[in-house]
Design a protein around this motif. Structure first.
Motif, PDB file in Angstrom:
ATOM      1  N   PHE A 300       0.827  -1.213   0.000  1.00 13.57           N
ATOM      2  CA  PHE A 300       0.000   0.000   0.000  1.00 13.57           C
ATOM      3  C   PHE A 300       0.862   1.264   0.000  1.00 13.57           C
ATOM      4  CE2 PHE A 300      -3.627  -2.532   2.059  1.00 13.57           C
ATOM      5  CZ  PHE A 300      -4.303  -2.648   0.851  1.00 13.57           C
ATOM      6  N   GLU A 301       1.949   1.236   0.767  1.00 12.99           N
ATOM      7  CA  GLU A 301       2.857   2.398   0.826  1.00 12.99           C
ATOM      8  C   GLU A 301       3.398   2.744  -0.549  1.00 12.99           C
ATOM      9  OE1 GLU A 301       6.064   2.044   3.655  1.00 12.99           O
ATOM     10  OE2 GLU A 301       4.674   1.456   5.253  1.00 12.99           O
ATOM     11  N   ASN A 302       3.594   1.713  -1.373  1.00 14.90           N
ATOM     12  CA  ASN A 302       4.184   1.921  -2.701  1.00 14.90           C
ATOM     13  C   ASN A 302       3.136   1.952  -3.814  1.00 14.90           C
ATOM     14  OD1 ASN A 302       7.226   1.952  -2.312  1.00 14.90           O
ATOM     15  ND2 ASN A 302       6.670   0.103  -1.190  1.00 14.90           N
ATOM     16  N   SER A 303       1.896   2.320  -3.417  1.00 15.68           N
ATOM     17  CA  SER A 303       0.811   2.533  -4.393  1.00 15.68           C
ATOM     18  C   SER A 303       0.598   1.325  -5.309  1.00 15.68           C
ATOM     19  CB  SER A 303       1.092   3.780  -5.236  1.00 15.68           C
ATOM     20  OG  SER A 303       1.303   4.888  -4.408  1.00 15.68           O
ATOM     21  N   LEU A 304       0.628   0.114  -4.731  1.00 16.51           N
ATOM     22  CA  LEU A 304       0.348  -1.151  -5.428  1.00 16.51           C
ATOM     23  C   LEU A 304       1.395  -1.465  -6.507  1.00 16.51           C
ATOM     24  CD1 LEU A 304      -3.544  -0.786  -5.878  1.00 16.51           C
ATOM     25  CD2 LEU A 304      -2.256  -1.330  -3.827  1.00 16.51           C
TER      26      LEU A 304
END
Length: 362
Positions: A300-304
């Protein structure tokens, strides 16, 4: 100061019970209330008594008493007669006036007013009447900050905040419970929410260095009228709670930047439980192992982004794909699909909220 009318009513009531004449003067000998004529004739005696070290004295057939307000001489009371009975009545009258001073101060004291304003304990007409009596401007922009300390009744933290805003006469610092310091701050023309965040960080840094204490700061939205201050306070309280649940890594939280956390915080718990049961089929994200939870959060932190997530986790891309496939089999949600990822993210936030609220109940 107590109004002359209240003083007059008080001594007339005492005279009605005791049949003893009384007079109240200020420290300059001016008569404020009396039950006998020619009280002005005792001005020189009153001034001499004010300068004397005695708290009570018989002068010219009258008992003279000093009435203090927190060690500050406020009034001189005269009781007609020199007997022991007159002395006792004079002492009783002095005590009653002191009690009136305390009650009067408590009623119209600014700190007490601000507390009642924050807690919505005042009628609309009382807000404006009391603000006028206390010389508090009613139509300037304000915002409420809540500063939560680690320890209850942190006097050092409270004094540090008071000193920080002492020169600003339109700002108020108070406390309505054991752990929270409240700052009602004037917002000057041209100041915006970025400036308020800087203020919050200044308070944070000051308390870290001066009071040696870790704090969390939350603030509400800017209001234009004094009657709306309680709304900003409620928003700051919500921001503090939402920050603890969803943004625990932040020490400063603004109500205007709560995002989806604000929506979830207002959901009823039965609805949350139904939603989680629907998504996880009776399971809980707590059942996932540490490796799976770390993978989900990093994804999630890396936008998928699969490549960036695998790089940051120091694992092969195929290993990450395997983990995501495994998660899809157990939950029916493919985090690589935006809609499923949103559902899963919200579900994780709802579980956090549920755990927080259940802990609050104990």
């Amino acid at each position: 100061m107590i109004s002359n009318q209240i003083l007059q009513t008080t001594i007339e009531g005492l005279k009605g019970i005791t049949r003893i004449d009384l007079c109240i003067c200020d420290t300059e000998g001016k008569v404020l209330a009396t039950t006998f004529p020619d009280a002005e004739d005792y001005e020189s005696s009153i001034l001499a008594f004010v300068d004397s070290p005695a708290d009570s004295q018989v002068i010219q057939g009258y008992q003279f008493f000093k009435v203090f307000d927190e060690h500050q001489l406020e009034y001189i009371l005269l009781a007609k007669g020199g007997s022991d009975d007159v002395y006792m009545v004079g002492k009783l009258a002095s005590f009653q006036i002191q009690s009136l001073l305390v009650a009067y101060k408590e009623r119209f004291d600014k700190d007490n007013f601000i507390k009642n304003l924050l807690l919505d304990n005042l009628l609309l007409v009382d807000i404006y009447n009391r603000a006028k009596k206390l010389h508090i401007e009613t139509n300037i922009r304000r915002v409420v900050f809540i500063i939560e300390t680690q320890h209850e009744k942190d006097v050092n933290a409270l004094e540090t905040v008071r000193n920080l805003f002492a020169a600003k006469t339109k700002d108020f610092v108070t406390a309505v419970d054991e752990k929270n310091i409240i700052l009602v701050k004037e917002v000057k023309e041209g100041e915006n929410y970025d400036d308020l965040e800087k203020t919050a960080n200044t308070v944070l840094d000051m308390l870290n260095t001066e009071a040696m204490t870790q704090v969390h700061v939350a603030f509400g939205t800017i209001v234009n009228e004094i009657k709306e201050v309680s709304r900003s306070y409620k928003e700051a309280k919500m921001a503090m709670d939402v920050g603890k649940i969803f943004y625990s890594n932040k020490n400063v939280v603004a109500y205007s930047k709560l995002g989806i956390g604000r929506l979830i915080y207002q959901l009823p718990l039965p609805l949350c439980r139904m939603f989680i049961k629907e998504i996880f089929d009776g399971k809980s994200p707590d059942d996932f192992d540490e490796e799976t939870l770390t993978t989900i959060n990093k994804f999630f932190e890396n936008s998928l982004n699969v490549s960036e997530t695998s790089r940051q986790l120091y694992i092969h891309r195929n290993t990450l794909v395997y983990r995501l496939d495994k998660l899809q089999k157990s939950t029916g949600l493919d985090l690589r699909v935006f809609e499923d990822a949103i559902t899963f993210k919200i579900a994780l936030m709802v579980v956090k909220y549920m755990k927080y609220m259940e802990n609050q109940d104990y």
